[in-house]
Design a protein around this motif. Structure first.
Motif, PDB file in Angstrom:
ATOM      1  N   UNK A 116       0.811  -1.213   0.000  1.00 48.74           N
ATOM      2  CA  UNK A 116       0.000   0.000   0.000  1.00 48.74           C
ATOM      3  C   UNK A 116       0.849   1.270   0.000  1.00 48.74           C
ATOM      4  N   UNK A 117       2.173   1.130  -0.090  1.00 48.11           N
ATOM      5  CA  UNK A 117       3.084   2.275   0.021  1.00 48.11           C
ATOM      6  C   UNK A 117       3.695   2.600  -1.332  1.00 48.11           C
ATOM      7  N   UNK A 118       3.682   3.886  -1.668  1.00 53.88           N
ATOM      8  CA  UNK A 118       4.292   4.388  -2.906  1.00 53.88           C
ATOM      9  C   UNK A 118       5.319   5.432  -2.513  1.00 53.88           C
ATOM     10  N   UNK A 119       6.564   5.227  -2.897  1.00 55.23           N
ATOM     11  CA  UNK A 119       7.621   6.206  -2.641  1.00 55.23           C
ATOM     12  C   UNK A 119       8.021   6.840  -3.964  1.00 55.23           C
ATOM     13  N   UNK A 120       8.109   8.163  -3.965  1.00 56.00           N
ATOM     14  CA  UNK A 120       8.501   8.897  -5.167  1.00 56.00           C
ATOM     15  C   UNK A 120       9.291  10.111  -4.711  1.00 56.00           C
ATOM     16  N   UNK A 121      10.602  10.083  -4.910  1.00 54.00           N
ATOM     17  CA  UNK A 121      11.426  11.208  -4.503  1.00 54.00           C
ATOM     18  C   UNK A 121      11.342  11.437  -3.003  1.00 54.00           C
ATOM     19  N   UNK A 122      10.993  12.645  -2.617  1.00 49.88           N
ATOM     20  CA  UNK A 122      10.909  13.017  -1.203  1.00 49.88           C
ATOM     21  C   UNK A 122       9.530  12.752  -0.603  1.00 49.88           C
ATOM     22  N   UNK A 123       8.678  12.027  -1.310  1.00 46.05           N
ATOM     23  CA  UNK A 123       7.322  11.758  -0.848  1.00 46.05           C
ATOM     24  C   UNK A 123       7.112  10.284  -0.576  1.00 46.05           C
ATOM     25  N   UNK A 124       6.289  10.007   0.418  1.00 48.15           N
ATOM     26  CA  UNK A 124       5.780   8.655   0.640  1.00 48.15           C
ATOM     27  C   UNK A 124       4.266   8.789   0.749  1.00 48.15           C
ATOM     28  N   UNK A 125       3.570   8.027  -0.073  1.00 50.56           N
ATOM     29  CA  UNK A 125       2.106   8.024  -0.099  1.00 50.56           C
ATOM     30  C   UNK A 125       1.665   6.630   0.308  1.00 50.56           C
ATOM     31  N   UNK A 126       0.792   6.558   1.312  1.00 45.45           N
ATOM     32  CA  UNK A 126       0.310   5.274   1.796  1.00 45.45           C
ATOM     33  C   UNK A 126      -1.196   5.213   1.612  1.00 45.45           C
ATOM     34  N   UNK A 127      -1.661   4.203   0.878  1.00 44.20           N
ATOM     35  CA  UNK A 127      -3.086   3.976   0.689  1.00 44.20           C
ATOM     36  C   UNK A 127      -3.544   3.162   1.895  1.00 44.20           C
ATOM     37  N   UNK A 128      -4.207   3.818   2.860  1.00 41.97           N
ATOM     38  CA  UNK A 128      -4.626   3.131   4.080  1.00 41.97           C
ATOM     39  C   UNK A 128      -5.924   2.360   3.869  1.00 41.97           C
ATOM     40  N   UNK A 129      -6.900   2.998   3.243  1.00 42.02           N
ATOM     41  CA  UNK A 129      -8.177   2.357   2.905  1.00 42.02           C
ATOM     42  C   UNK A 129      -8.612   2.894   1.547  1.00 42.02           C
ATOM     43  N   UNK A 130      -9.775   2.468   1.064  1.00 39.17           N
ATOM     44  CA  UNK A 130     -10.294   2.961  -0.216  1.00 39.17           C
ATOM     45  C   UNK A 130     -10.586   4.454  -0.179  1.00 39.17           C
ATOM     46  N   UNK A 131     -10.710   5.023   1.027  1.00 39.04           N
ATOM     47  CA  UNK A 131     -11.048   6.440   1.182  1.00 39.04           C
ATOM     48  C   UNK A 131     -10.003   7.247   1.949  1.00 39.04           C
ATOM     49  N   UNK A 132      -8.978   6.600   2.452  1.00 40.23           N
ATOM     50  CA  UNK A 132      -8.018   7.284   3.321  1.00 40.23           C
ATOM     51  C   UNK A 132      -6.597   7.104   2.792  1.00 40.23           C
TER      52      UNK A 132
END
Length: 92
Positions: A17-33
């Protein structure tokens, strides 16, 4: 600490559920969060907070599209765009 006051914590997210791109980390916690983090040193926090003790939700179905100038994340209920420009996000 008193055992009755010690709450079980699971602050680390499912790796899928984790996407790392450069200086960012984006985590898909749920379908809405979705959780967004920025770090100029690319060092991110995985400890529990007072607001969020658990982040070990099941794997979320989402699609990811990366191009030279942006990434797009599509979940069941939301779509998020992140351009390569610093600190720019968009929602649909």
């Amino acid at each position: 600490m008193n055992k009755e006051l010690n709450i079980a914590r699971h602050p680390v997210s499912e790796p899928g559920n984790i996407i790392c791109q450069g200086n960012y980390r984006i985590t898909i916690l749920t379908k809405r969060l979705i959780r967004f983090e920025y770090s100029s040193e690319q060092v991110f926090e995985d400890r529990a907070t007072q607001v969020v003790l658990n982040r070990d939700f099941p794997k979320v179905d989402f699609s990811l599209k990366k191009t030279a100038d942006r990434i797009e994340i599509f979940c069941m209920y939301t779509m998020m765009e992140k351009s390569q420009a610093p600190k720019v996000f968009g929602w649909r």
